[in-house]
Design an enzyme around this catalytic site. Structure first.
Site, short mmCIF file in Angstrom:
data_model
loop_
_atom_site.label_atom_id
_atom_site.label_comp_id
_atom_site.label_asym_id
_atom_site.label_seq_id
_atom_site.Cartn_x
_atom_site.Cartn_y
_atom_site.Cartn_z
N LYS A 100 34.72 44.08 37.07
CA LYS A 100 34.23 45.43 36.83
C LYS A 100 32.90 45.60 37.55
CE LYS A 100 37.53 46.16 33.73
NZ LYS A 100 38.68 47.06 34.02
N SER A 144 42.23 49.21 37.96
CA SER A 144 41.05 49.65 37.22
C SER A 144 39.82 49.85 38.10
CB SER A 144 40.71 48.64 36.11
OG SER A 144 40.23 47.43 36.66
#
Length: 206
Positions: free
Chosen positions: A102, A40
């Site tokens: 993230k 990701s």
């Protein structure tokens, strides 16, 4: 057991106990190790990267195992605020037993919108040289989102691999109290026993 062997045994036990205490203090207050399990955050972070995450970049807090009145730990001091572009580790809002990593994109109080894959903050597009796009198609939520106003004390976080990231577009913002720490350095990286990525070791993050 002789006196000298007893002393040697006692010294060994003391050394082990001290090492365990130091390891606990380091993990609880200073740094923690994390392994990247998914793509990701490609290309910034590769699957198999091992990171050290600093736990005092934003807040100094007691570990939750010590401070039993809260699952987040009691804040002892505020060091700084997360900034746009910071790579952070946090408790996944839908399952806090899982840690996510993230990039911070939207800050508290800002209005965020995504139009055709481009992120706008307060109506202005932002530069994101770290992003990776692998699909040309256009989908709601993933590529067109908002506008939404980010609540105070919360952050909008996204993966760099925009078509391959499950992030704030799908499950909402991240509370500051759920942030574990900020990515500091890659201390090891490999894809397999025959794919040790020496060139990535020592990579740091601002």
């Amino acid at each position: 057991m002789t006196h000298s062997s007893m002393k040697s045994f006692r010294d060994t036990v003391e050394a082990v106990v001290v090492a365990l205490i130091l390891a606990f203090i380091i993990r609880a207050f200073i740094v923690q190790a994390f392994k990247i399990p998914s793509g990701s955050m490609l290309e910034t972070l590769q699957i198999g990267d091992h990171l050290l995450v600093t736990k005092f970049a934003y807040d100094v807090r007691l570990p939750s195992t010590i401070w039993l009145d809260t699952t987040d730990g009691k804040v002892l001091a505020k060091v700084g605020d997360p900034e746009r572009g910071d790579i952070i580790v946090f408790k996944y809002p839908n399952d806090e037993s899982v840690d996510f990593i993230k990039r911070v994109i939207g800050l508290p109080g800002e209005t965020l919108e995504i139009r055709n894959k481009v992120v706008y903050i307060n109506g202005q597009p932002i530069e994101e040289p770290y992003t990776r796009h692998t699909k040309a198609d256009r989908r709601p939520v993933r590529d067109d989102f908002g506008p939404v106003k980010i609540p105070e004390g919360e952050y909008f976080c996204m993966g760099d691999n925009r078509e391959g990231s499950h992030d704030s577009r799908f499950w909402g913002t991240v509370k500051r109290s759920k942030i574990v720490g900020k990515a500091l350095v890659i201390y090891w990286s490999w894809g397999s026993l025959t794919d040790i990525r020496l060139g990535r070791i020592g990579t740091t993050f601002n």
